[in-house]
Design an enzyme around this catalytic site. Structure first.
Site, PDB file in Angstrom:
ATOM      1  N   ASP A 177     -61.269  14.029 -23.126  1.00  0.00           N
ATOM      2  CA  ASP A 177     -62.092  13.412 -23.735  1.00  0.00           C
ATOM      3  C   ASP A 177     -62.249  11.776 -23.675  1.00  0.00           C
ATOM      4  OD1 ASP A 177     -60.190  13.080 -25.751  1.00  0.00           O
ATOM      5  OD2 ASP A 177     -61.586  12.855 -27.295  1.00  0.00           O
ATOM      6  N   ASP A 228     -55.551  17.753 -23.198  1.00  0.00           N
ATOM      7  CA  ASP A 228     -55.260  16.497 -24.121  1.00  0.00           C
ATOM      8  C   ASP A 228     -55.147  16.905 -25.434  1.00  0.00           C
ATOM      9  OD1 ASP A 228     -55.115  13.748 -25.046  1.00  0.00           O
ATOM     10  OD2 ASP A 228     -57.180  13.809 -25.316  1.00  0.00           O
ATOM     11  N   ASP A 258     -57.440   9.930 -20.361  1.00  0.00           N
ATOM     12  CA  ASP A 258     -57.725  11.162 -19.373  1.00  0.00           C
ATOM     13  C   ASP A 258     -58.267  11.231 -18.129  1.00  0.00           C
ATOM     14  OD1 ASP A 258     -56.534  12.553 -21.822  1.00  0.00           O
ATOM     15  OD2 ASP A 258     -58.444  12.403 -22.797  1.00  0.00           O
TER      16      ASP A 258
END
Length: 388
Positions: A276, A74, A280
Site C-alpha cells: 500500500d 507488506d 512497496d
C-alpha cells in the site's frame, strides 16, 4: 486460422469442383468461435471483478493470478489496519513526553505514511498544537525523516535507521528501560543530537479478515505466504504467528522486497505482491501481479496491476477464484469450438457424404457457425454467476 480456412476451401474446390462445398467449408471455420472465446470470458470476468471492488488493468493479469503460487505481503496498512493508533510515548534522556510528541508530530506531518498520521492525530487529540520549529525535512525512503532543530540534528524513524545508520546512543542509565519496551506495538524512535530522546509506541492491529484470507489462499493453491516489512523482527514475528504466515522478513528496505520477488520468480514461482505504500512500489512493479490497497498511496496504485478499491483483503481471494473460473471457462470454450468445428468441416467439405450421406449446404454451415459462436458467448457469460 483465416488463411487456413481459405486454403481449405480452395483445396475442397480443386478436389470436388463443387462451389457449394467450398463455400460450406468457409462458413464452418475455427476462427470466429476461437477469437470470441477468450476476450468475452476476460471482459465478463473484469466486469464482475469491478462490481466487487477489484480493478484489473488487463486480462493477462487474471491468467497470472490463476497461476500464482506465492504471495508476498507488506505488513503495515496491508495485513494490519490502514489507520494505526497512538498508544504511548516513552521519553528518554530527561525529555518531557508532551514536548517530544509535539516535536515528532511537527516533523511527521510532512510524511504521508499511516504511522506518521497516527502521531499527528495523537498530538491533536492531546491538545498539543505545534508550530514549525525545525529546518527543512528530508524523507529517507524506508528509514524515516531527518531534520534540524536549532543546532541539533533530529532523526525519527525505524530502529535500523536510528541505531544502525545514525549510530544513535541510548543513555547509559536507561538501557534497562529501553530493554523493557512493550513488544505488543510497533516502535518509532526519535533521536536528538545523536542520543535517543523518545520511543513512540503505535498500536498496529491486524485486519479482522487477514487470518481467514491467508487460510483461503493456501486452500486455493498458494504454496508460500510471505510477509516483508521494515518493522522490527519482534513485532513482525508476532503478526506472522497470529496470522499463520509461512515466512517472515523484517527490517527490510524497498530494494530488499523487490530483490526477493525477483529471486522468487527466478526460482520458478509466479508471485503476487500486495502493498500500500511508497516503499512497496518497486516490489509491486517487479511481481508477476502487483496488488495495491485502494486506501494506499497513489504511487503504489500506479505500480500495481490490480487495485482493491475498498482495501478489503477478501478481494485477493475473490480475484483468485475469479481468475481460476476464467481460465476454466476459456479452456471449455476452446475445447468446444475445436471439437464442434473439427466435426463440422469434414461434413461441409463433403468428406463424410459417401459414408453417411451427410452434406452441409452453405446456409446450414453459416447457421452451424453462428450456433458455435452463440454457444461460446453463452458459456462466457456464465462467469456472471460465479460464486466468490
Amino acid at each position: 486460422l483465416v488463411p487456413i480456412s481459405f486454403i481449405g476451401a480452395g483445396l475442397t474446390y480443386l478436389l470436388t469442383r463443387n462451389v457449394m462445398k467450398a463455400l460450406s467449408f468457409v462458413m464452418v471455420d475455427f476462427s470466429c468461435a476461437l477469437k470470441l472465446s477468450i476476450p468475452l470470458a476476460v471482459l465478463s470476468a473484469m466486469q464482475e471483478a469491478s462490481k466487487r471492488g477489484i480493478t484489473v488493468k488487463g486480462g493477462k493479469f487474471l491468467e497470472q493470478i490463476a497461476q500464482a503460487d506465492m504471495i508476498v505481503f507488506d505488513k503495515t496498512g496491508t495485513l494490519t489496519k490502514a489507520e494505526p493508533e497512538f498508544e504511548q510515548i516513552i521519553p528518554f534522556n530527561g525529555h518531557d513526553a508532551d514536548e517530544m510528541l509535539k516535536l515528532a508530530a511537527c516533523i511527521e506531518e510532512h510524511f504521508p505514511h499511516s504511522m506518521a498520521k497516527a502521531i499527528v492525530r495523537a498530538a491533536k487529540d492531546h491538545a498539543l498544537p505545534h508550530k514549525e520549529m525545525h529546518s527543512d525535512v528530508e524523507y529517507v525512503v524506508a528509514h524515516g525523516i531527518a531534520s534540524k532543530v536549532g543546532r541539533y540534528r533530529v532523526r525519527i524513524g525505524s530502529a535500523h535507521y536510528i541505531f544502525d545508520d545514525e549510530k544513535t546512543k541510548i543513555p547509559a542509565d536507561e538501557q534497562e528501560k529501553f530493554n523493557s519496551l512493550p513488544n505488543t506495538s510497533s516502535h518509532i524512535y526519535l533521536a536528538i543530537g545523536g542520543t535517543l530522546a523518545a520511543v513512540i509506541c503505535i498500536k498496529d492491529p491486524v485486519r479482522e479478515e487477514a487470518k481467514q484470507v491467508i487460510a483461503d489462499l493456501h486452500a486455493l493453491g498458494i504454496k508460500k505466504v510471505v510477509m516483508m516489512t521494515g518493522d522490527s523482527k519482534r513485532n513482525a514475528q508476532r503478526v506472522a504467528d497470529e496470522l499463520g504466515i509461512d515466512e517472515v522478513h523484517a527490517e527490510v528496505l524497498p530494494e530488499d522486497k523487490a530483490s526477493y520477488v525477483k529471486q522468487a520468480k527466478a526460482d520458478g514461482y509466479t508471485v503476487m505482491m500486495v502493498g500500500d505504500g511508497i516503499n512497496d512500489a518497486p516490489a509491486l512493479a517487479q511481481a508477476n501481479v502487483g496488488i495495491a490497497m485502494g486506501t494506499g498511496t497513489d504511487i503504489a496504485i500506479e505500480s500495481a496491476e490490480i487495485t482493491l478499491v475498498k482495501g478489503d483483503l477478501n478481494g485477493i481471494v475473490k480475484a483468485k477464484k475469479l481468475s481460476k473460473a476464467v481460465m476454466k471457462n476459456i479452456h471449455e470454450n476452446l475445447f468446444f469450438a475445436l471439437v464442434y468445428n473439427v466435426v463440422g468441416i469434414p461434413v461441409a467439405a463433403g468428406v463424410l457424404y459417401p459414408i453417411f450421406g451427410i452434406l452441409l449446404s452453405p446456409m446450414l454451415g453459416a447457421l452451424a457457425m453462428s450456433l458455435s459462436s452463440v454457444s461460446v458467448i453463452s458459456n462466457a457469460l456464465r462467469l456472471k454467476r460465479t460464486k466468490l
